[in-house]
Design a protein around this motif. Structure first.
Motif, PDB file in Angstrom:
ATOM      1  N   ARG A  43       7.528  -3.813  -4.269  1.00  0.00           N
ATOM      2  CA  ARG A  43       6.169  -4.137  -4.706  1.00  0.00           C
ATOM      3  C   ARG A  43       5.384  -4.876  -3.626  1.00  0.00           C
ATOM      4  O   ARG A  43       4.175  -4.948  -3.688  1.00  0.00           O
TER       5      ARG A  43
ATOM      6  N   SER B 167       0.853  -1.193   0.000  1.00  0.00           N
ATOM      7  CA  SER B 167       0.000   0.000   0.000  1.00  0.00           C
ATOM      8  C   SER B 167       0.888   1.242   0.000  1.00  0.00           C
ATOM      9  O   SER B 167       2.027   1.221   0.476  1.00  0.00           O
ATOM     10  N   GLU B 168       0.378   2.326  -0.523  1.00  0.00           N
ATOM     11  CA  GLU B 168       1.136   3.575  -0.558  1.00  0.00           C
ATOM     12  C   GLU B 168       1.366   4.117   0.853  1.00  0.00           C
ATOM     13  O   GLU B 168       2.368   4.776   1.105  1.00  0.00           O
ATOM     14  N   ASP B 169       0.446   3.842   1.797  1.00  0.00           N
ATOM     15  CA  ASP B 169       0.642   4.255   3.191  1.00  0.00           C
ATOM     16  C   ASP B 169       1.902   3.622   3.759  1.00  0.00           C
ATOM     17  O   ASP B 169       2.709   4.292   4.408  1.00  0.00           O
ATOM     18  N   HIS B 170       2.079   2.313   3.534  1.00  0.00           N
ATOM     19  CA  HIS B 170       3.265   1.625   4.039  1.00  0.00           C
ATOM     20  C   HIS B 170       4.530   2.182   3.400  1.00  0.00           C
ATOM     21  O   HIS B 170       5.547   2.377   4.061  1.00  0.00           O
ATOM     22  N   ARG B 171       4.459   2.438   2.112  1.00  0.00           N
ATOM     23  CA  ARG B 171       5.629   2.992   1.410  1.00  0.00           C
ATOM     24  C   ARG B 171       5.976   4.379   1.966  1.00  0.00           C
ATOM     25  O   ARG B 171       7.130   4.663   2.263  1.00  0.00           O
ATOM     26  N   ASP B 172       4.980   5.240   2.126  1.00  0.00           N
ATOM     27  CA  ASP B 172       5.223   6.585   2.648  1.00  0.00           C
ATOM     28  C   ASP B 172       5.808   6.546   4.060  1.00  0.00           C
ATOM     29  O   ASP B 172       6.729   7.298   4.386  1.00  0.00           O
TER      30      ASP B 172
ATOM     31  N   ARG C  52      -5.649   7.920   2.180  1.00  0.00           N
ATOM     32  CA  ARG C  52      -4.870   6.725   1.888  1.00  0.00           C
ATOM     33  C   ARG C  52      -4.143   6.260   3.076  1.00  0.00           C
ATOM     34  O   ARG C  52      -4.151   6.737   4.120  1.00  0.00           O
TER      35      ARG C  52
ATOM     36  N   ASP D 285       5.243  -6.099   0.836  1.00  0.00           N
ATOM     37  CA  ASP D 285       5.669  -5.742   2.187  1.00  0.00           C
ATOM     38  C   ASP D 285       7.024  -6.358   2.520  1.00  0.00           C
ATOM     39  O   ASP D 285       7.843  -5.736   3.192  1.00  0.00           O
TER      40      ASP D 285
ATOM     41  N   LEU E 215      11.158   2.718  -2.699  1.00  0.00           N
ATOM     42  CA  LEU E 215      10.323   3.285  -3.759  1.00  0.00           C
ATOM     43  C   LEU E 215      10.033   2.296  -4.890  1.00  0.00           C
ATOM     44  O   LEU E 215       9.067   2.464  -5.626  1.00  0.00           O
ATOM     45  N   THR E 216      10.867   1.263  -5.023  1.00  0.00           N
ATOM     46  CA  THR E 216      10.625   0.269  -6.068  1.00  0.00           C
ATOM     47  C   THR E 216      10.034  -1.027  -5.522  1.00  0.00           C
ATOM     48  O   THR E 216       9.729  -1.930  -6.305  1.00  0.00           O
TER      49      THR E 216
ATOM     50  N   ARG F 176      -0.725   9.527  10.046  1.00  0.00           N
ATOM     51  CA  ARG F 176       0.590   8.888   9.968  1.00  0.00           C
ATOM     52  C   ARG F 176       1.203   8.712  11.348  1.00  0.00           C
ATOM     53  O   ARG F 176       2.378   8.397  11.476  1.00  0.00           O
TER      54      ARG F 176
END
Length: 187
Positions: A49, A13-18, A187, A51, A46-47, A112
């Motif tokens: 895909r 998810s984008e939340d985890h990435r952020d 998100r 967790d 950033l790359t 966050r």
């Protein structure tokens, strides 16, 4: 069109990435990573895909500081006679948070934040001024014990909640003149 195998890992998810990117930046600022390590790990994050790929970018970082056991369930108070009270980004939310202001705006962003408790109580004691609380996307919000003297609380619950055990945010207290607006993070 190709389909994923049934036992494939779930997509990130984008939340985890952020959150991971912010954690890497904090580790660099705290001196735990060199500039080169930061660049390499940011590229990994950033790359990524899945967790598990993201976890490798965060490997060997020190854990976020834990709350001392004697303070884990205590009450924290944020108070101001006037002006603005604002909390956002990555901050540790206490089990009970009291927010007191005679006049001025209040903005609490928990989207966050580090929420370690299944239930968080936020007690508002506000004279005049509006308040805005942004909660995590999957949080359950209860505000039946909130007295508003002038305007009604604005809250639109989400259509569905996300996976896992969402935190419950209970809002109580009183507001004189002003409006409380509660919204879920997008998100």
């Amino acid at each position: 069109m190709t389909s994923l195998p049934e036992n494939s890992p779930s997509l990130l998810s984008e939340d985890h990435r952020d959150t991971a990117v912010q954690r890497l930046q904090e580790a660099y600022a705290e001196g735990h990573l060199s500039h080169e390590e930061l660049d390499e790990r940011l590229h990994q994050a950033l790359t990524a895909r899945t967790d598990s790929e993201l976890a490798s970018a965060l490997a060997s970082l020190p854990a976020l500081p834990a709350l001392p056991a004697e303070n884990a369930g205590t009450t924290s108070t944020i108070a101001a006679a006037g002006g603005r009270i604002k909390r956002g980004g990555m901050w540790r939310v206490p089990r009970i948070l009291k927010v007191e202001s005679a006049y001025g705006r209040v903005h609490l962003d928990l989207s966050r934040a580090v929420i370690e408790h299944p239930v968080v109580d936020i007690e508002l004691q506000l004279g005049t001024g509006r308040a805005k609380i942004t909660v995590p996307r999957d949080a359950v919000v209860e505000y039946a014990d909130l007295y508003t003297g002038w305007k009604d609380t604005r809250y639109k619950p989400p259509r569905r909640s996300g996976p896992g055990g969402p935190p419950t945010i209970r809002i109580s207290g009183s507001m004189g003149y002003g409006r409380l607006k509660i919204r879920h993070a997008r998100r």
